[in-house]
Design an enzyme around this catalytic site. Structure first.
Site, short mmCIF file in Angstrom:
data_model
loop_
_atom_site.label_atom_id
_atom_site.label_comp_id
_atom_site.label_asym_id
_atom_site.label_seq_id
_atom_site.Cartn_x
_atom_site.Cartn_y
_atom_site.Cartn_z
N GLY A 44 0.81 -1.21 0.00
CA GLY A 44 0.00 0.00 0.00
C GLY A 44 0.84 1.26 0.00
O GLY A 44 0.55 2.22 -0.74
N ARG A 50 -8.19 -1.94 -1.24
CA ARG A 50 -7.87 -0.79 -0.38
C ARG A 50 -8.09 0.53 -1.11
O ARG A 50 -7.82 0.65 -2.30
CB ARG A 50 -6.41 -0.89 0.08
CG ARG A 50 -6.23 -1.92 1.18
CD ARG A 50 -4.78 -2.01 1.61
NE ARG A 50 -4.21 -3.30 1.26
CZ ARG A 50 -2.92 -3.55 1.21
NH1 ARG A 50 -2.05 -2.59 1.47
NH2 ARG A 50 -2.48 -4.74 0.89
N LYS A 62 -6.09 -0.07 6.45
CA LYS A 62 -4.76 -0.60 6.22
C LYS A 62 -4.87 -1.85 5.34
O LYS A 62 -5.80 -1.98 4.55
CB LYS A 62 -4.07 -0.89 7.56
CG LYS A 62 -3.72 0.36 8.34
CD LYS A 62 -2.58 1.10 7.67
CE LYS A 62 -2.07 2.26 8.49
NZ LYS A 62 -0.91 2.92 7.83
N ASP A 112 0.72 1.63 12.96
CA ASP A 112 0.96 0.24 12.56
C ASP A 112 1.19 -0.68 13.76
O ASP A 112 1.19 -1.91 13.60
CB ASP A 112 2.17 0.15 11.63
CG ASP A 112 1.89 0.73 10.26
OD1 ASP A 112 0.73 0.70 9.84
OD2 ASP A 112 2.84 1.20 9.61
#
Length: 431
Positions: A90, A118, A342, A315
């Site tokens: 990503g 995403r 995410k 994260d």
């Protein structure tokens, strides 16, 4: 893969190279003129996909040895011959879109099933404002997409949610835009792009504004190849350190961890929870402060994590939740809606996984609350192709009463290809 409770963990390991900096080193090296030497590159699947993309855009990319790479840039990106397949990356695809948007080229971006699900609009909407166009093959805002760049104009962008990916994509596009591009962040997000742009010779102005800052980048700036030393990734170091905190009798040291204050929110949170966490041998590597972190088994207590800390550890919330499962009391994590976009909906997957392991969890739209105590374990956890969900539950399984299994361990290689070997080397029972 299954993690079983067993003996205490002991040993010293080195953190793999920082993923964020590895992506940026490849992309900026491809945009620059001349040679960029990279040391300590994370050789996970995500970064390797970005390396292949850099080559497809016209740079010469060579692997010289473990973590040592050379990128020879041509002073800009060229139209690739085929589709840019970013795999599961990503960060890679969003930054590459920003970089490519500034050149009069066309490129089609795609990825695996997870990446195709995403949202890209959080980046492409702003690149469109600057003058780029996107042709969506399927649903607008989702890959695959074809970008046509060039003739960009600078914008003044105000972030509503702290996001280094959005900021970085706009700044990379702004390098080749007319005018001065600015990004205002009410809350600071990681600043690796700004730091690395300077290393490649760009002028980047940063001005404090309340709790955040304003970043300004004049357009029309060429980049020159440089040397990039990538320090250890704090979000990867988090997994062996977490195991050290929750497995009885353990003491684990991770060397060479980046200590950029915009990346250390997890460590600050653990210390507030009562973690026996010490940092030694502080030094500078690649323009970033690094140090060696030791985690010893600790009696943790629940805390309310400040919402303003989210950008510095977005994260790391999955592994924080795993450690919070063993803490006394409730750990409150709010203001983390970014987790839902995410690699997966990480709030939902952590809630489901922890509940399957017998942990009390309350889910909210923008966060979740974990009530700690003895963790029964004994579950098989669905990871939805998400490496951090997998690693977090495997670490939890090392300290639970019964083994914990994750359904898709192969995805761990996207960010931490040496995870299994490292944890076994410390004494962890992973099969």
């Amino acid at each position: 893969m299954t993690a079983r409770p067993g003996a205490p963990l002991h040993g010293t390991v080195r953190a793999p190279g920082d993923k964020s900096m590895s992506h940026r080193a490849m992309i900026l090296g491809a945009m620059a003129s001349g040679i960029t030497e990279v040391e300590g590159l994370l050789e996970g699947d995500d970064v390797l996909a970005t390396a292949r993309a850099a080559e497809a855009f016209g740079a010469r990319v060579e692997r010289l040895g473990g973590g040592r790479w050379r990128v020879t840039g041509q002073g800009g990106l060229r139209t690739p011959a085929g589709i840019i397949d970013c795999g599961n990356a990503g960060t890679g695809v969003r930054l590459l879109m920003g970089a490519a948007a500034g050149y009069p080229i066309s490129a089609t971006f795609d990825g695996d099933a997870s990446l195709r699900s995403r949202p890209m609009g959080r980046v492409t909407d702003h690149l469109t404002r600057m003058g780029a166009t996107f042709d969506w093959s399927g649903k607008p805002g989702l890959l695959p997409a074809t970008l046509t760049g060039g003739a960009l104009s600078a914008i003044d962008h105000v972030q509503t949610v702290a996001s280094a990916q959005v900021k970085s994509a706009i700044l990379l596009a702004g390098l080749n835009a007319t005018g001065v591009t600015s990004v205002t962040e009410p809350e600071k997000s990681r600043d690796h792009t700004e730091r690395m742009l300077r290393a490649f010779g760009a002028v980047v102005d940063v001005e404090s504004a309340g709790e955040g800052w304003v970043i300004r980048l004049p357009g029309g700036q060429p980049l020159t190849g440089t040397v990039v030393a990538v320090p250890g990734d704090p979000s990867s170091a988090a997994f062996p350190l977490a195991a050290g905190l929750i497995v009885a009798g353990s003491e684990v040291t991770v060397e060479g961890v980046m200590l950029n204050p915009l990346r250390t929110g997890l460590f600050d949170t653990w210390i507030a929870m009562g973690a026996d966490l010490t940092i030694t041998n502080r030094r500078v590597a690649g323009g970033e402060e690094v140090g060696d972190i030791t985690a010893r088994h600790s009696r943790l207590k629940g805390v309310v994590v400040p919402e303003a800390r989210a950008a510095s550890m977005i994260d790391e919330y999955p592994i924080l939740a795993a450690t919070a499962a063993f803490a006394e009391g409730v750990t409150v994590m709010r203001g983390v809606g970014e987790m839902r976009v995410k690699e997966s909906d990480r709030i939902r997957l952590m809630v489901d996984g922890l509940r399957a392991c017998g942990v009390a969890v309350e889910e909210e739209p923008e966060g979740f609350l974990v009530t700690g105590g003895p963790v029964p374990g004994g579950a098989t956890v669905h990871t939805a192709h998400d490496h951090r969900i997998a690693m977090s539950h495997l670490v939890l399984g090392l300290a639970a009463a019964a083994p914990v299994t994750v359904d898709e361990p192969d995805m761990i290689a996207t960010s931490f290809p040496g995870f299994e070997a490292m944890m076994r080397g410390l004494g962890g029972d992973l099969t």
